[in-house]
Design a protein around this motif. Sequence first.
Motif, short mmCIF file in Angstrom:
data_model
loop_
_atom_site.label_atom_id
_atom_site.label_comp_id
_atom_site.label_asym_id
_atom_site.label_seq_id
_atom_site.Cartn_x
_atom_site.Cartn_y
_atom_site.Cartn_z
N THR A 155 -5.66 -4.08 9.97
CA THR A 155 -5.29 -2.95 10.96
C THR A 155 -3.87 -2.32 10.82
OG1 THR A 155 -7.10 -3.30 12.60
CG2 THR A 155 -5.30 -2.05 13.39
N ILE A 156 -2.91 -3.62 10.61
CA ILE A 156 -1.57 -3.02 10.59
C ILE A 156 -1.21 -2.56 9.42
CG2 ILE A 156 0.80 -4.44 10.40
CD1 ILE A 156 -0.30 -6.58 12.78
N MET A 157 -1.64 -3.20 8.31
CA MET A 157 -1.43 -2.74 6.99
C MET A 157 -1.96 -1.14 6.93
SD MET A 157 -1.80 -5.82 4.29
CE MET A 157 -3.46 -6.51 5.15
N ASP A 158 -3.07 -0.99 7.22
CA ASP A 158 -3.80 0.29 7.19
C ASP A 158 -3.13 1.30 7.97
OD1 ASP A 158 -5.60 1.97 6.02
OD2 ASP A 158 -6.58 2.32 7.92
N ALA A 159 -2.44 1.17 9.01
CA ALA A 159 -1.75 2.10 9.99
C ALA A 159 -0.28 2.25 9.08
CB ALA A 159 -1.44 1.12 11.31
N LEU A 160 0.24 1.35 8.47
CA LEU A 160 1.19 1.61 7.77
C LEU A 160 1.04 2.40 6.61
CD1 LEU A 160 3.14 -1.97 7.88
CD2 LEU A 160 4.30 0.03 8.81
N THR A 161 -0.09 2.19 5.95
CA THR A 161 -0.40 3.01 4.73
C THR A 161 -0.76 4.43 5.20
OG1 THR A 161 -1.21 0.91 3.55
CG2 THR A 161 -2.02 3.04 2.76
N ARG A 162 -1.61 4.41 6.13
CA ARG A 162 -1.83 5.98 6.57
C ARG A 162 -0.54 6.74 6.82
NH1 ARG A 162 -7.44 6.94 7.09
NH2 ARG A 162 -8.73 5.18 6.74
N TYR A 163 0.21 6.09 7.61
CA TYR A 163 1.42 6.64 8.26
C TYR A 163 2.25 7.18 7.12
CZ TYR A 163 6.12 6.69 10.11
OH TYR A 163 7.47 7.25 10.59
N HIS A 164 2.41 6.30 6.11
CA HIS A 164 3.41 6.74 4.86
C HIS A 164 2.62 7.83 4.15
CE1 HIS A 164 5.78 2.94 6.37
NE2 HIS A 164 6.84 4.05 5.74
N ARG A 165 1.53 7.74 4.10
CA ARG A 165 0.76 8.58 3.06
C ARG A 165 0.82 10.07 3.97
NH1 ARG A 165 -4.28 6.45 3.69
NH2 ARG A 165 -4.20 5.51 1.63
N MET A 166 0.73 9.96 5.19
CA MET A 166 0.93 11.52 5.87
C MET A 166 2.52 11.72 5.67
SD MET A 166 -1.55 10.70 9.04
CE MET A 166 -1.59 12.61 9.62
N LYS A 167 3.39 10.75 5.60
CA LYS A 167 4.73 11.16 5.51
C LYS A 167 5.01 11.58 3.97
CE LYS A 167 7.62 10.06 8.43
NZ LYS A 167 8.42 11.03 9.46
N GLY A 168 4.01 11.54 3.17
CA GLY A 168 4.37 12.11 1.81
C GLY A 168 4.82 11.15 0.47
N TYR A 169 4.57 10.27 1.22
CA TYR A 169 4.98 9.11 0.21
C TYR A 169 3.98 8.77 -1.00
CZ TYR A 169 8.79 6.99 2.78
OH TYR A 169 10.06 6.82 3.60
N ASN A 170 4.11 8.23 -2.07
CA ASN A 170 3.14 8.02 -3.31
C ASN A 170 2.58 6.65 -2.85
OD1 ASN A 170 1.58 8.00 -5.59
ND2 ASN A 170 3.46 7.32 -6.76
N THR A 171 1.57 6.56 -2.10
CA THR A 171 1.10 5.47 -1.35
C THR A 171 0.00 4.67 -2.09
OG1 THR A 171 1.55 6.62 0.90
CG2 THR A 171 0.42 4.51 0.90
N LEU A 172 0.17 3.27 -2.35
CA LEU A 172 -0.80 2.47 -2.80
C LEU A 172 -0.88 1.28 -1.89
CD1 LEU A 172 -2.70 1.42 -5.02
CD2 LEU A 172 -0.67 0.30 -6.11
N TRP A 173 -2.27 1.05 -1.40
CA TRP A 173 -2.60 -0.13 -0.91
C TRP A 173 -3.58 -0.87 -1.66
CZ3 TRP A 173 -5.78 -1.06 4.41
CH2 TRP A 173 -5.62 -2.35 4.95
N GLN A 174 -3.12 -1.92 -2.26
CA GLN A 174 -3.67 -2.80 -3.47
C GLN A 174 -4.59 -3.68 -3.14
OE1 GLN A 174 -3.51 -2.56 -7.14
NE2 GLN A 174 -5.13 -4.01 -6.77
N PRO A 175 -6.03 -3.29 -3.32
CA PRO A 175 -7.22 -4.21 -2.74
C PRO A 175 -7.23 -5.38 -3.62
CG PRO A 175 -8.33 -2.43 -3.77
CD PRO A 175 -6.55 -2.02 -3.84
N GLY A 176 -7.95 -6.55 -3.20
CA GLY A 176 -8.28 -7.58 -4.26
C GLY A 176 -8.51 -8.83 -3.28
N THR A 177 -9.24 -9.86 -4.08
CA THR A 177 -9.66 -11.06 -3.54
C THR A 177 -9.03 -12.20 -4.15
OG1 THR A 177 -11.67 -10.83 -4.38
CG2 THR A 177 -11.58 -10.19 -2.20
N ASP A 178 -9.26 -13.45 -3.54
CA ASP A 178 -8.47 -14.90 -4.30
C ASP A 178 -9.71 -15.62 -4.58
OD1 ASP A 178 -7.14 -17.41 -4.44
OD2 ASP A 178 -5.50 -16.31 -4.24
N HIS A 179 -9.65 -16.29 -5.67
CA HIS A 179 -10.92 -17.20 -6.11
C HIS A 179 -10.75 -18.46 -5.17
CE1 HIS A 179 -7.29 -18.90 -8.44
NE2 HIS A 179 -8.18 -19.88 -8.46
N ALA A 180 -9.62 -18.98 -4.48
CA ALA A 180 -9.86 -19.95 -3.53
C ALA A 180 -10.29 -21.17 -4.15
CB ALA A 180 -10.43 -19.48 -2.33
N GLY A 181 -9.81 -21.78 -5.03
CA GLY A 181 -10.24 -22.62 -5.97
C GLY A 181 -11.24 -24.06 -5.29
#
Length: 936
Positions: free
Chosen positions: A55-81
């Motif tokens: 929620t915190i990361m998405d709020a920051l991402t949406r906020y900066h996207r609306m502020k005109g930034y070239n915004t990337l929130w990079q998704p992914g998962t860890d194999h967690a050996g």
Amino acid sequence: MEKTYNPAAIEQHWYTTWEEKNYFAPRQEGKSFCIMIPPPNVTGSLHMGHAFQDTIMDALTRYHRMKGYNTLWQPGTDHAGIATQMVVERLINQEGKTRHDYGREKFIERIWDWKEESGGTITKQLRRMGASLDWSRERFTMDDGLSEAVKEVFISLYEEGLIYRGKRLVNWDPVLHTAVSDLEVLSEEENGSMWHMRYPLSNGSGHLIVATTRPETMLGDAAVAIHPNDERYKHLLGEFIKLPLSGRLIPIIADEYVDPEFGTGCVKITPAHDFNDYEVWTRHKEISAIQNQIHGGLINIFTVDAAIRANEEEEQDLIPAQYIGLDRVAARKQIVADLDSLGLLEKIDDHKLMVPRGDRSGSIIEPLLTDQWYVKVAPLAEPALEAVKSGEIQFVPDNWKNTYYDWMNNIQDWCISRQIWWGHRIPAWYDELGNIYVGRTEQDVREKHNLTDGYALKQDEDVLDTWFSSALWPFSTLGWPEKTPELEQHYPGAVLVTGFDIIFFWVARMIMMGKKFMGDVPFKKVYIHGLVRDAEGQKMSKSKGNVLDPIDLIDGICLEDLVTKRVSGMMQPHLAEKIEKATRKAFPAGIPSYGTDALRFTFASLASTGRDIRLDSGRIEGYRNFCNKLWNAARFVLMNTEEQDCGVTGGVLECSQTDKWIVSRLNQVIATTSDAIENYRFDHAAQEIYEFIWNDYCDWYLELSKISLQSDNEALQRGTRKTLLTVLETVLRLAHPIMPFITEEIWQRVAPLAGVNAATIMLQAYPESDTAQIDQQAIATTEWTKQFILGVRRIRGEMNIAPGKPLPVLLENISILDQQYLPHARIYLQKLGRIESITCLETHETAPESAIALVGELRILIPMAGLIDKVAEMNRLEKEIARLEKDLPRIEGKLNNPKFVDKAPANVIDKEKEKLVNIQSSLTNFNQQLQKIRLL
């Protein structure tokens, strides 16, 4: 709009739309704002901690996207050996098989199948949470690109001499048969024993008494240590002990590690099975080597199963035959019994001690001497430490940098090898002589070292620690080692959002690897959030039965389904009954549907920097009501603006004082909300939005606007309609980063009426505060009006006067400012306060017996004759006086507190001073009125 707010009807629709339209992708223009998601482990599903963090990361991402930034929130998962391998091993154990029945290749295929299932669950959860991740760039720590990055880094560090293979102590899990990191070891206090054993001196002159919690490791003792200043034993330095049961000679040495006050002041040193003992041994290994030229005193007595090992060919009878093959528990019992029979057991005391257990297996961790791969960390740590000291990277809150410094200043070489099958296979090969060759592939190794195809090579069986690949996450996900456009645009990232528990294990290692391979830090800020706890403040864990699935809070779940979900497939089946009881007690009616926006807003409202949060269902329900409030407000606005002239295309506009007030308040709230988000005070941002929407806009402005809408003045009607629309459209954009779904749904209907034609709210500009639109006179007038109406309403309620009954009002002690406010306020006072007349008393006039309310120094009087119960009014005044007398010392205490006065902003102190003056004035007025009524 539908009459009732139903989150299920809108949320999945809008998320699908956003994703299909590719709105989450970077726009390729503007300054970069990049967040790398801490990749969740593919071991199941997301928990509440993930939901809070996301929620915190998405709020920051949406906020900066609306502020005109070239915004990337990079998704992914860890194999967690280790974690993932354990999950799949449990599954195949249910089939009556082990991984060895499958073989390495087939077993890994099973794990890939599991990964697809678990990873799919995680991505579904993230979508349900409204996470605006660029899914076209989704990565996995073992996909081809990241695997190549891992090889590149390993080979580079190896060739530079920063990766080496050596025999050292590690945390060994005897169940999983692998080394584990400190993060995977949980130490808790348990009841145990302290054995006091007699160690005979080799010269026959007596013995020393050694106290230990682990008598079974005595077979690997290398020395007995005393403190150098311990007068009791100084004369024995240089002498030898004849180790009981084995007969080996071991020296008596002096080391400051020994606490003379603990036990007998004599400590057995077993360097192959204790980390502290190993450090002592390294300082004295020349002396310790005397008694055994083969091992130099570094004697490992355990197998990988933590059983007593057999002697090697050259060792002869190093380990007595009667103990070989016994597991460590059985060996302990036998050794203690044998010592007792020989008269060498002095006594046994009860003793509490910290016992290290593997967080996955629950087995007691054994310090074990094994061959492992290590990273020489000191050269990497120095620039990473300087990056924080210089301010290149800032921690939020700032105090967490001290934890970072503490760890980094005491850093040890990093064991990166794990004895499991799932993970990045170490790119090293051995020939029959034990020579090591490192390369990307076996063919690469042969070509590099001129080895023929017939020259026997075998790849290392071990895999790399999960944290090794995770340390490369900020740049490997962007295409490194290739110089990709994404790497150029989005490295370094703007902020890392993570928990305090992995500052060293992940954060520090990312900084080290970023500085080493990118020449720059991986992110500019590290926002450290707290843990999500339950309503009682307990940490959420499966064993306690208080874990919540965020989707259950979003969609709701009945009690029986919740119980079944929690109990089925448990890793510890013996806890099932406990979990069921805890669930039925905590959720007797199941969990109702709250919707995503209510849950997200709850997280934001609780996100006070660095503090743990207590998740209370009552609070989530309150924010579900908040969503309803916003929905109903939008319905009111639409009913009063659709197919109406709202002044969007022109026409004469006239704005009332309350129109100017709500626009002024909006601009104030925009400024404070934006400042809060920029400073990671999501709790402050949520509070500002909540107070404005619930109190200012819904409770007051919508009611006040009805008076203008019902007037005969078309210009005033037009002005109010436009204000209703523009303020609502703006506040929807203001709230969107925290509440994406409801704001999009309402905005789609409101925006066209407000003259805004665009596809989605999420790509609109975030509101900017315009100080020119802040009308202080309108604010003061409306606040005065509100307090006046509240005063009259309070009297009505306490005196049980019908809400619709018109009341005459007398004004006493009216100031010049009050006289200025009154003409603008009169119509609102009469309509909303149901006031039939307002009369200002002259200073010489005596007021009749009246109920009183105060607005500053102004006394609002409602005559009591035939209207008010005298006794009830006296009771009301006494309650008001009691309330104020309770508040008075609190305000005075604040203003008399040097810490508050020195640290608080000037405007905050001024507000407290103003409160104090108002309370003192109100007390005087109320006491005078009470005295007056008593005399009637």
